[in-house]
Motif scaffolding. Structure first.
Motif, PDB file in Angstrom:
ATOM      1  N   SER A   1      57.044  45.905  71.712  1.00 25.53           N
ATOM      2  CA  SER A   1      57.317  46.220  70.248  1.00 25.53           C
ATOM      3  C   SER A   1      56.492  47.596  69.932  1.00 25.53           C
ATOM      4  O   SER A   1      55.646  48.158  70.816  1.00 25.53           O
ATOM      5  CB  SER A   1      56.827  45.048  69.660  1.00 25.53           C
ATOM      6  OG  SER A   1      55.394  44.819  70.076  1.00 25.53           O
ATOM      7  N   CYS A   2      56.764  48.017  68.795  1.00 28.88           N
ATOM      8  CA  CYS A   2      55.979  49.087  68.166  1.00 28.88           C
ATOM      9  C   CYS A   2      55.335  48.454  66.898  1.00 28.88           C
ATOM     10  O   CYS A   2      55.655  47.564  66.356  1.00 28.88           O
ATOM     11  CB  CYS A   2      56.752  50.214  67.853  1.00 28.88           C
ATOM     12  SG  CYS A   2      57.883  51.134  69.356  1.00 28.88           S
ATOM     13  N   SER A   3      54.398  49.210  66.365  1.00 30.86           N
ATOM     14  CA  SER A   3      53.815  49.053  65.232  1.00 30.86           C
ATOM     15  C   SER A   3      53.454  50.295  64.441  1.00 30.86           C
ATOM     16  O   SER A   3      53.219  51.302  64.922  1.00 30.86           O
ATOM     17  CB  SER A   3      52.589  48.042  65.062  1.00 30.86           C
ATOM     18  OG  SER A   3      51.708  48.746  65.950  1.00 30.86           O
ATOM     19  N   CYS A   4      53.201  50.137  63.041  1.00 34.32           N
ATOM     20  CA  CYS A   4      52.902  51.436  62.286  1.00 34.32           C
ATOM     21  C   CYS A   4      51.606  51.965  62.614  1.00 34.32           C
ATOM     22  O   CYS A   4      50.673  50.993  62.989  1.00 34.32           O
ATOM     23  CB  CYS A   4      52.925  50.908  60.886  1.00 34.32           C
ATOM     24  SG  CYS A   4      54.612  50.646  60.168  1.00 34.32           S
ATOM     25  N   LYS A   5      51.702  53.066  62.552  1.00 31.53           N
ATOM     26  CA  LYS A   5      50.348  53.780  63.109  1.00 31.53           C
ATOM     27  C   LYS A   5      49.255  53.583  61.924  1.00 31.53           C
ATOM     28  O   LYS A   5      49.453  53.333  60.744  1.00 31.53           O
ATOM     29  CB  LYS A   5      50.567  55.481  63.270  1.00 31.53           C
ATOM     30  CG  LYS A   5      51.302  55.420  64.446  1.00 31.53           C
ATOM     31  CD  LYS A   5      51.558  57.053  64.839  1.00 31.53           C
ATOM     32  CE  LYS A   5      51.924  57.827  63.753  1.00 31.53           C
ATOM     33  NZ  LYS A   5      52.146  59.279  64.066  1.00 31.53           N
ATOM     34  N   ALA A   6      47.973  53.727  62.266  1.00 36.05           N
ATOM     35  CA  ALA A   6      47.057  54.135  61.088  1.00 36.05           C
ATOM     36  C   ALA A   6      47.461  55.170  60.169  1.00 36.05           C
ATOM     37  O   ALA A   6      47.912  56.101  60.522  1.00 36.05           O
ATOM     38  CB  ALA A   6      45.678  54.382  61.953  1.00 36.05           C
ATOM     39  N   GLY A   7      47.062  54.639  59.005  1.00 40.75           N
ATOM     40  CA  GLY A   7      47.518  55.562  57.912  1.00 40.75           C
ATOM     41  C   GLY A   7      48.929  55.270  57.647  1.00 40.75           C
ATOM     42  O   GLY A   7      49.356  55.829  56.449  1.00 40.75           O
ATOM     43  N   TYR A   8      49.856  54.247  57.979  1.00 39.71           N
ATOM     44  CA  TYR A   8      51.239  53.920  57.308  1.00 39.71           C
ATOM     45  C   TYR A   8      51.124  52.272  57.653  1.00 39.71           C
ATOM     46  O   TYR A   8      50.535  51.562  58.374  1.00 39.71           O
ATOM     47  CB  TYR A   8      52.192  54.572  58.629  1.00 39.71           C
ATOM     48  CG  TYR A   8      52.254  55.814  58.447  1.00 39.71           C
ATOM     49  CD1 TYR A   8      52.987  56.572  57.739  1.00 39.71           C
ATOM     50  CD2 TYR A   8      51.295  56.778  59.314  1.00 39.71           C
ATOM     51  CE1 TYR A   8      53.156  58.069  57.976  1.00 39.71           C
ATOM     52  CE2 TYR A   8      51.227  57.842  59.374  1.00 39.71           C
ATOM     53  CZ  TYR A   8      52.367  58.787  58.464  1.00 39.71           C
ATOM     54  OH  TYR A   8      52.104  60.038  58.549  1.00 39.71           O
ATOM     55  N   GLU A   9      52.120  51.880  56.679  1.00 36.90           N
ATOM     56  CA  GLU A   9      52.193  50.608  56.448  1.00 36.90           C
ATOM     57  C   GLU A   9      53.750  50.118  56.518  1.00 36.90           C
ATOM     58  O   GLU A   9      54.583  51.041  56.237  1.00 36.90           O
ATOM     59  CB  GLU A   9      51.506  49.935  55.000  1.00 36.90           C
ATOM     60  CG  GLU A   9      52.237  50.252  53.933  1.00 36.90           C
ATOM     61  CD  GLU A   9      51.657  50.118  52.499  1.00 36.90           C
ATOM     62  OE1 GLU A   9      50.837  49.048  52.678  1.00 36.90           O
ATOM     63  OE2 GLU A   9      52.114  50.424  51.502  1.00 36.90           O
ATOM     64  N   PRO A  10      53.964  48.994  56.964  1.00 43.05           N
ATOM     65  CA  PRO A  10      55.597  48.635  57.043  1.00 43.05           C
ATOM     66  C   PRO A  10      56.069  48.349  55.790  1.00 43.05           C
ATOM     67  O   PRO A  10      55.422  47.913  54.860  1.00 43.05           O
ATOM     68  CB  PRO A  10      55.293  47.134  57.835  1.00 43.05           C
ATOM     69  CG  PRO A  10      54.157  46.634  57.715  1.00 43.05           C
ATOM     70  CD  PRO A  10      53.015  47.662  57.489  1.00 43.05           C
ATOM     71  N   ASP A  11      57.553  48.818  55.727  1.00 44.88           N
ATOM     72  CA  ASP A  11      57.963  48.488  54.353  1.00 44.88           C
ATOM     73  C   ASP A  11      59.460  48.193  54.732  1.00 44.88           C
ATOM     74  O   ASP A  11      60.307  48.493  55.424  1.00 44.88           O
ATOM     75  CB  ASP A  11      58.193  50.075  53.702  1.00 44.88           C
ATOM     76  CG  ASP A  11      58.915  49.990  52.318  1.00 44.88           C
ATOM     77  OD1 ASP A  11      59.096  48.929  51.921  1.00 44.88           O
ATOM     78  OD2 ASP A  11      59.283  50.918  51.894  1.00 44.88           O
ATOM     79  N   ASN A  12      59.699  46.575  54.156  1.00 42.06           N
ATOM     80  CA  ASN A  12      60.994  46.135  54.575  1.00 42.06           C
ATOM     81  C   ASN A  12      61.145  45.714  55.953  1.00 42.06           C
ATOM     82  O   ASN A  12      62.286  45.603  56.502  1.00 42.06           O
ATOM     83  CB  ASN A  12      62.108  47.066  54.005  1.00 42.06           C
ATOM     84  CG  ASN A  12      62.017  46.960  52.576  1.00 42.06           C
ATOM     85  OD1 ASN A  12      61.502  46.022  51.844  1.00 42.06           O
ATOM     86  ND2 ASN A  12      62.448  48.198  51.701  1.00 42.06           N
ATOM     87  N   GLY A  13      59.958  46.049  56.809  1.00 41.43           N
ATOM     88  CA  GLY A  13      60.217  45.669  58.024  1.00 41.43           C
ATOM     89  C   GLY A  13      60.771  46.478  59.127  1.00 41.43           C
ATOM     90  O   GLY A  13      60.905  46.449  60.328  1.00 41.43           O
ATOM     91  N   ASN A  14      61.299  47.975  58.548  1.00 37.83           N
ATOM     92  CA  ASN A  14      61.697  48.650  59.599  1.00 37.83           C
ATOM     93  C   ASN A  14      61.709  50.316  59.085  1.00 37.83           C
ATOM     94  O   ASN A  14      62.198  51.089  59.785  1.00 37.83           O
ATOM     95  CB  ASN A  14      63.474  48.626  59.437  1.00 37.83           C
ATOM     96  CG  ASN A  14      63.976  48.935  58.162  1.00 37.83           C
ATOM     97  OD1 ASN A  14      63.048  49.283  57.262  1.00 37.83           O
ATOM     98  ND2 ASN A  14      65.211  48.547  58.134  1.00 37.83           N
ATOM     99  N   VAL A  15      60.386  50.241  58.428  1.00 36.46           N
ATOM    100  CA  VAL A  15      60.231  51.708  58.015  1.00 36.46           C
ATOM    101  C   VAL A  15      58.727  51.737  57.908  1.00 36.46           C
ATOM    102  O   VAL A  15      58.028  50.592  57.455  1.00 36.46           O
ATOM    103  CB  VAL A  15      60.670  52.135  56.589  1.00 36.46           C
ATOM    104  CG1 VAL A  15      60.222  53.274  56.092  1.00 36.46           C
ATOM    105  CG2 VAL A  15      62.254  52.373  56.718  1.00 36.46           C
ATOM    106  N   CYS A  16      57.971  52.808  58.249  1.00 40.00           N
ATOM    107  CA  CYS A  16      56.471  52.790  58.237  1.00 40.00           C
ATOM    108  C   CYS A  16      56.290  53.954  57.212  1.00 40.00           C
ATOM    109  O   CYS A  16      56.510  55.049  57.388  1.00 40.00           O
ATOM    110  CB  CYS A  16      55.895  53.233  59.631  1.00 40.00           C
ATOM    111  SG  CYS A  16      56.072  51.938  60.866  1.00 40.00           S
TER     112      CYS A  16
END
Length: 972
Positions: free
Chosen positions: A244-259
């Protein structure tokens, strides 16, 4: 939405065609293209044929060229009607109600000229299927014609020889209409899952194929677990996400498919699923996607502070310092700063400087002899005592208030200074005196000078007394006191004198003269000691010689046991295929019927099927197959498991039925276990089985492992996932591949690298992980983990700890706790299996015997009880009645009664030389220590095994209770 994703990709569709289709037909009087109507009265183009009154029909219809668009498997949906042959009067020919579907792979379209009889008689088409109608129609039905439309779907593949293909329809004498043909393939759509983008992926060549699609992290996301992949199944559905991937530091998940970038004034300091946070106090962020909020001017973060901590400042100076001078010592006290800078790690440093009496009062750092009673840096209290200063000397002391950000500020420490001058001081106390020698009338003493002479020592005054006090002087730090009484004790003190006067007397110390008899007795004891040492030396040499003589014949004897069958490693054969022929029965493939896929193995698919040997009853079997394109080494390794299984014959070992090696696919056929792997079976039936039934399962596993141990076979991968369960809940040991495949690469996260190989860390003994020492004892460790899995109904051992964390925890003597409602005797069995010393672990025959006793005595399996009959001594199971201690009179006797004489030297060498001392071990909180198995005294003397600790402490507690009930004389 899911239905839209699964819509197939159509490459040809005649359902809405109104113009001529232009397909090729042969012969000319065969298939005929006509316009007609479907069941909804829509105009369609159809092909019809109805030459049922003529014999020997062979009518072909060839579609136009179809581009397969890289698809490997094609689906054909056919809509058609067929007339019931019984409704056609006076049929002269052979009437049919079926037709055949064919296909031909090619790089380009076939020419119009293929109309010769010879071509169609030997048509190079591949047959897909013979298609029959579910419903046929009669010309007249219920007063009028009723159209009955059939829809059939067929698939074919794999396609790889050309860019496209033609479809062909063969009529052998039916009266039918081909209403519509739709050709399509399936694919998995492009999708974003776990913050990774997976491209559109075509399905595989077979309906059961799984096609791997590699994913890539979406914008502003990073990998968490690699590799990142999904599997596309034959129905065009995504399954089995890995990585899996996850949002980098400085970014938060939005609707589960956008950082999404953190807006100004917020931050996110870590990679993961968390959301952006508001900047902490005294900090700010002026950009988007901030990973940390910068501190405002004058504020800082310490080296150990986290990004989410508030920014802090340095403290103000301490206040109101007060000094008390006592000769060459000083005590300083002060008040804390008014401002501590938003932190709770305030401390103080004290800087000492010695100043000269010159006009400029030049100062320099104090020498190392100055003593700070509580230290001079990092002080938490607001006071300090300083000693060993010089007499009549001026000092300056600076008291600095510091915290965790003082090293970040250009003004690191706010300080408060005070000047003091010491007084004249007498010498400090002489720390200790030593007796150099002693006679019946005198003794000789010496002592070190005072640590703080505070000047030149002029002389020492020695005071000694028994009933009357006497005083003598000495210029040196030693004295001989003479004219004393025989066998009398004297209290002695000493003090030093300088020009400032006498210091304090040293503490009182007792020295005693000897009588003549005592002197002679002491001499006699010394001589006896020398003689005893000589005799002991002779005895030791004699014992060593006897041991060598007694051992020599034993060393020359063999250790083989005639009549015991021993496992033979198939890889010791020069030709491993010979081992297969010797240990596995060859099965005729015509006796094997494959029914459905039930899983996939390392080498290929696993199927459920049936085996019908000649002259025997048909049975259910599991069939492992070797995938297409294998190498010779893969074939050899695949069949080696059959060579291993074929040597075993025991009810709790998976039974090999045979192999298929002389035709393809190559197969290994075993008995079928209806309930599958034990771990998943237990998870599906969590809490459904009573403890006695779980113990029965464990007994079966132990029985199988006892058999393997007797065969000198080491499993190396004993785990609940490798235990299979049949419909009668009989557990059987399976999966005999790891013994050879430990060196092979594998992507299974259950196995991790260690010294160049792959090992199932959570189930493996520490010596096998560290040194690759695989023995039956390491299988016993694994059995303990399996027991834990069974009692926890398939829980993952060590939960979500990483493999490295598991290794570290085991090294630090951490052991899994008892599962919920697990009987004490079973958890104790687990702990015995997890002994660090592999020689202290129980053997599989002992484990089987112990489980049999539990089954015969179900009361022992109640949660919180431990009254099963004790097993062999090395099991360390507690017997509530305990050993008979009535005749115990020494530590050696007590350890012998407990069958723990191996700890004798450790007890005696650590000072536990008598039973009263033993009974005082961990006197406070003994029950608490028993349950934690962290016993300070026992660990210090070398008793590290939890079961042995518990047994020793329980016995010590029992003895202490007995001693308390006895009279003082009996106690002694």
């Amino acid at each position: 939405c899911k239905l839209l994703w699964l819509l197939p990709k159509t490459v040809m569709d005649t359902r809405t065609a109104t113009a001529e289709l232009g397909w090729i037909s042969f012969p000319a009087n065969g298939w005929e293209e006509v316009s007609g109507y479907d069941e909804n009265l829509n105009t369609i183009r159809t092909y019809q044929v109805c030459n049922v009154f003529e014999p020997s029909q062979n009518n072909w219809l060839l579609t136009t060229y179809v581009d397969r668009r890289a698809a490997q498997r094609i689906y054909v949906e056919i809509r058609f009607t067929v007339r019931d042959c019984a409704s056609i009067p006076s049929v002269l020919g052979s009437c049919k109600e079926t037709f055949n579907l064919y296909y031909l792979e090619t790089e380009r379209t076939l020419s119009e000229g293929i109309k010769g009889v010879e071509y169609w008689a030997n048509a190079p088409f591949l047959k897909v299927d013979t298609i029959a109608a579910d419903e046929s129609f009669s010309q007249v039905d219920f007063g009028g014609r009723l159209m009955k439309v059939n829809t059939e779907v067929r698939s074919f593949g794999p396609l790889s020889k050309g860019k496209g293909f033609h479809l062909a329809f063969q009529d052998l004498g039916a009266c039918m209409s081909l209403l519509a043909v739709r050709v399509f393939y399936k694919k998995c759509p492009s999708v974003v899952q776990n913050f990774a983008l997976f491209p559109e992926t075509l399905t595989g060549a077979e309906s059961t194929s799984l096609v791997i699609a590699r994913g890539s992290c979406i914008a502003n996301a990073e990998e968490v677990d690699v590799p990142i992949k999904l599997y596309c199944n034959g129905d065009g559905e995504w399954m089995v996400p890995i990585g899996s991937c996850s949002c980098k530091a400085g970014y938060e998940p939005d609707n589960g498919n956008v950082c999404r970038a953190c807006p100004q004034g917020t931050f996110k300091s870590f990679q993961g699923v968390g959301l952006c946070q508001q900047c902490p106090l005294n900090s700010r962020s002026t950009i988007e996607a901030a990973t940390v909020c910068g501190c405002r001017s004058g504020f800082y973060r310490g080296d150990m502070d986290k990004p989410e901590d508030v920014c802090t400042s340095v403290p103000s100076a301490p206040r109101n310092v007060v000094s008390v001078v006592n000769q060459t010592s000083v005590q300083l006290e002060w008040h804390p700063p008014r401002d501590i800078g938003y932190r709770d790690d305030l401390s103080y440093n004290v800087v000492c400087r010695r100043c000269h009496s010159s006009g400029r009062r030049a100062c320099q750092p104090c020498d190392d002899g100055v003593a700070f009673v509580s230290g001079k840096q990092g002080l938490k209290d607001t006071k300090v005592e300083i000693s060993k200063l010089r007499a009549h000397t001026s000092y300056t002391f600076e008291i600095q208030a510091v915290n965790g950000v003082s090293n970040k500020s250009p003004y690191p420490a706010q300080q408060l200074s005070i000047n003091i001058t010491t007084n004249q001081a007498a010498p400090s106390v002489v720390p200790i005196m030593h007796q150099v020698s002693s006679t019946s009338r005198s003794f000789s003493l010496s002592w070190p000078p005072p640590e703080q002479p505070n000047g030149i020592i002029l002389d020492y005054e020695i005071r000694y007394f028994d009933k009357n006090s006497s005083v003598v002087q000495s210029k040196t730090p030693s004295v001989v006191l003479e004219g004393l009484k025989l066998g009398t004790g004297y209290v002695v003190q000493v003090r030093a004198r300088t020009v400032a006067g006498y210091g304090g007397y040293s503490k009182e110390m007792l020295f005693q003269t000897l009588t003549d008899d005592e002197y002679k007795s002491e001499l006699g004891q010394q001589l006896s000691l020398i003689a005893g040492s000589l005799v002991a030396g002779v005895c030791i040499v004699s014992l060593v010689a006897i041991a060598i003589i007694l051992t020599f014949p034993t060393l020359s004897e063999g250790h083989s046991s005639p009549g015991v069958k021993i496992y033979i490693d198939p890889f010791t054969y020069e030709d491993p295929n010979e081992a297969v022929r010797e240990f596995a029965k060859e099965i005729d493939p015509s006796c094997v019927k494959i029914e459905e896929v039930i899983g996939s193995g390392e080498f290929g698919e696993v199927y459920r099927g049936r085996l019908k040997p000649v002259g025997k009853k048909e049975i259910l079997v599991a069939i492992k197959t070797l995938k297409v394109g294998y190498s010779e080494r893969q074939r050899r390794d695949f069949l080696s498991e059959a060579s291993i299984m074929g040597q075993f014959d025991q009810p709790n070992i998976i039974r090999l039925e045979g192999v298929v090696t002389k035709s393809r696919p190559t197969m290994i056929i075993t008995e079928f276990m209806e309930n599958g792997a034990l771990d998943s079976f237990l998870r599906q039936n969590d809490g459904q089985f009573p403890v006695i039934q779980l113990v029965g399962m464990l007994r079966g596993i132990a029985s199988g492992m006892r058999y393997l141990a007797e065969m000198s076979y080491v499993h190396r991968d004993l785990a609940a996932r490798n235990i299979l369960v049949n419909s009668n809940l009989v557990c059987k040991v399976s999966d005999f591949g790891l013994s050879r495949y430990l060196e092979e690469d594998t992507s299974d996260p259950t196995y991790t690298s260690s010294l160049g190989g792959k090992i199932p860390v959570r189930w493996t003994a520490p010596e096998a992980i560290a040194y690759r020492k695989f023995t039956s004892a390491s299988d016993v460790w694994s059995y303990g983990i399996v027991t834990w899995e069974v009692m926890s109904f398939g829980e993952r051992p060590y939960w979500d700890m990483s493999n490295q964390d598991v290794i570290n925890a085991i090294e630090q003597d951490f052991r899994l706790p008892a599962p919920m409602d697990c009987p004490v005797v079973l958890h104790q069995l687990m702990l015995d299996c997890w002994q660090k010393d592999r020689n202290a672990r129980p053997k599989f025959p002992d484990i089987v015997s112990m489980l049999d006793k539990m089954i015969r005595n179900p009361a022992s399996l109640k949660a919180g009880t431990n009254n099963v009959a004790p097993g062999p001594p090395h099991h360390a199971l507690l017997d509530r009645a305990g050993p008979d201690l009535s005749s115990v009179s020494s530590v050696e006797d007590w350890l012998a009664a407990l069958k723990m004489t191996q700890y004798r030297d450790s007890f005696l060498g650590s000072g536990f030389t008598s039973l009263p001392l033993v009974t005082q071990m961990t006197d406070e909180g003994i029950l608490y220590l028993i349950f934690l198995c962290y016993c300070r005294d026992l660990q210090r003397i070398g008793v590290s095994l939890a079961g042995h600790q518990k047994k020793i402490l329980t016995s010590a507690q029992s003895m202490r209770h007995n001693v308390d009930d006895q009279s003082p004389t009996e106690s002694v």
